[in-house]
Write a protein that holds these residues in place. Sequence first.
Motif, mmCIF file in Angstrom:
data_model
loop_
_atom_site.group_PDB
_atom_site.id
_atom_site.type_symbol
_atom_site.label_atom_id
_atom_site.label_comp_id
_atom_site.label_asym_id
_atom_site.label_seq_id
_atom_site.Cartn_x
_atom_site.Cartn_y
_atom_site.Cartn_z
ATOM 1 N N UNK A 32 30.202 38.166 31.355
ATOM 2 C CA UNK A 32 31.240 39.195 31.422
ATOM 3 C C UNK A 32 31.100 40.052 32.666
ATOM 4 N N UNK A 33 29.861 40.412 33.006
ATOM 5 C CA UNK A 33 29.633 41.198 34.214
ATOM 6 C C UNK A 33 30.016 40.401 35.463
ATOM 7 N N UNK A 34 29.681 39.101 35.480
ATOM 8 C CA UNK A 34 30.053 38.268 36.628
ATOM 9 C C UNK A 34 31.569 38.169 36.753
ATOM 10 N N UNK A 35 32.236 37.960 35.635
ATOM 11 C CA UNK A 35 33.701 37.876 35.650
ATOM 12 C C UNK A 35 34.310 39.194 36.114
ATOM 13 N N UNK A 36 33.762 40.308 35.647
ATOM 14 C CA UNK A 36 34.272 41.617 36.045
ATOM 15 C C UNK A 36 34.079 41.831 37.547
ATOM 16 N N UNK A 37 32.949 41.376 38.081
ATOM 17 C CA UNK A 37 32.717 41.495 39.523
ATOM 18 C C UNK A 37 33.726 40.703 40.326
ATOM 19 N N UNK A 38 34.017 39.468 39.866
ATOM 20 C CA UNK A 38 35.015 38.653 40.558
ATOM 21 C C UNK A 38 36.400 39.285 40.451
ATOM 22 N N UNK A 39 36.714 39.798 39.285
ATOM 23 C CA UNK A 39 38.012 40.445 39.090
ATOM 24 C C UNK A 39 38.125 41.682 39.972
ATOM 25 N N UNK A 40 37.029 42.419 40.102
ATOM 26 C CA UNK A 40 37.021 43.619 40.941
ATOM 27 C C UNK A 40 37.385 43.263 42.382
ATOM 28 N N UNK A 41 36.759 42.202 42.885
ATOM 29 C CA UNK A 41 37.032 41.809 44.270
ATOM 30 C C UNK A 41 38.467 41.305 44.435
ATOM 31 N N UNK B 292 41.114 42.106 42.623
ATOM 32 C CA UNK B 292 42.029 43.246 42.526
ATOM 33 C C UNK B 292 41.911 44.119 43.769
ATOM 34 N N UNK B 293 40.692 44.309 44.240
ATOM 35 C CA UNK B 293 40.480 45.126 45.433
ATOM 36 C C UNK B 293 41.210 44.588 46.642
ATOM 37 N N UNK B 294 41.228 43.255 46.787
ATOM 38 C CA UNK B 294 41.927 42.657 47.915
ATOM 39 C C UNK B 294 43.435 42.859 47.800
ATOM 40 N N UNK B 295 43.967 42.770 46.579
ATOM 41 C CA UNK B 295 45.409 42.885 46.391
ATOM 42 C C UNK B 295 45.886 44.331 46.417
ATOM 43 N N UNK B 296 45.076 45.227 45.897
ATOM 44 C CA UNK B 296 45.490 46.628 45.805
ATOM 45 C C UNK B 296 45.230 47.354 47.111
ATOM 46 N N UNK B 297 44.086 47.089 47.709
ATOM 47 C CA UNK B 297 43.761 47.673 49.006
ATOM 48 C C UNK B 297 43.642 49.179 48.957
ATOM 49 N N UNK B 298 44.364 49.852 49.843
ATOM 50 C CA UNK B 298 44.279 51.302 49.984
ATOM 51 C C UNK B 298 45.187 52.051 49.024
ATOM 52 N N UNK B 299 45.831 51.368 48.123
ATOM 53 C CA UNK B 299 46.751 52.029 47.194
ATOM 54 C C UNK B 299 46.037 52.694 46.028
ATOM 55 N N UNK C 230 40.152 59.485 43.968
ATOM 56 C CA UNK C 230 39.270 59.825 42.852
ATOM 57 C C UNK C 230 38.742 58.569 42.158
ATOM 58 N N UNK C 231 39.602 57.564 42.025
ATOM 59 C CA UNK C 231 39.179 56.307 41.397
ATOM 60 C C UNK C 231 38.212 55.572 42.315
ATOM 61 N N UNK C 232 38.525 55.519 43.587
ATOM 62 C CA UNK C 232 37.662 54.828 44.544
ATOM 63 C C UNK C 232 36.281 55.466 44.588
ATOM 64 N N UNK C 233 36.207 56.798 44.554
ATOM 65 C CA UNK C 233 34.918 57.479 44.566
ATOM 66 C C UNK C 233 34.120 57.172 43.304
ATOM 67 N N UNK C 234 34.799 57.125 42.167
ATOM 68 C CA UNK C 234 34.121 56.833 40.900
ATOM 69 C C UNK C 234 33.526 55.426 40.918
ATOM 70 N N UNK C 235 34.291 54.477 41.424
ATOM 71 C CA UNK C 235 33.803 53.095 41.510
ATOM 72 C C UNK C 235 32.617 53.017 42.459
#
Length: 101
Positions: free
Chosen positions: A53-62, A64-71, A75-80
């Motif tokens: 689950x942690x591995x899947x979450x890490x892949x999902x994070x990357x 989503x991060x590529x698609x969302x970018x600077x949007x 506050x969310x970026x700092x928390x992450x």
Amino acid sequence: MRYKLTFVVGLALGYVLGTRAGRERYEQLKKSARQVAQNPAVRNTAESAAQQGRQFAGKAYHAVGEKVGDRVPDSVAQRVRSLRERNANGTGEDDWGTSNT
């Protein structure tokens, strides 16, 4: 109306049978559940599932991060970032007190 009556009868029957079983049966169920939870095979399987689950979450994070970018709001970026830094510093536990190994 028929379904409501069936539901009420089932509910009443479950209540009666449950109260007749009483505390002794409850304690038996509790003991069985504890034994299953302490079984090494079950614990290993649960830890393996958590790791996947942690591995899947890490892949999902990357992804989503590529698609969302600077949007993402700052506050969310700092928390992450703070969560990633905390985990990178070797605390070894998540918020529930389980290991991240």
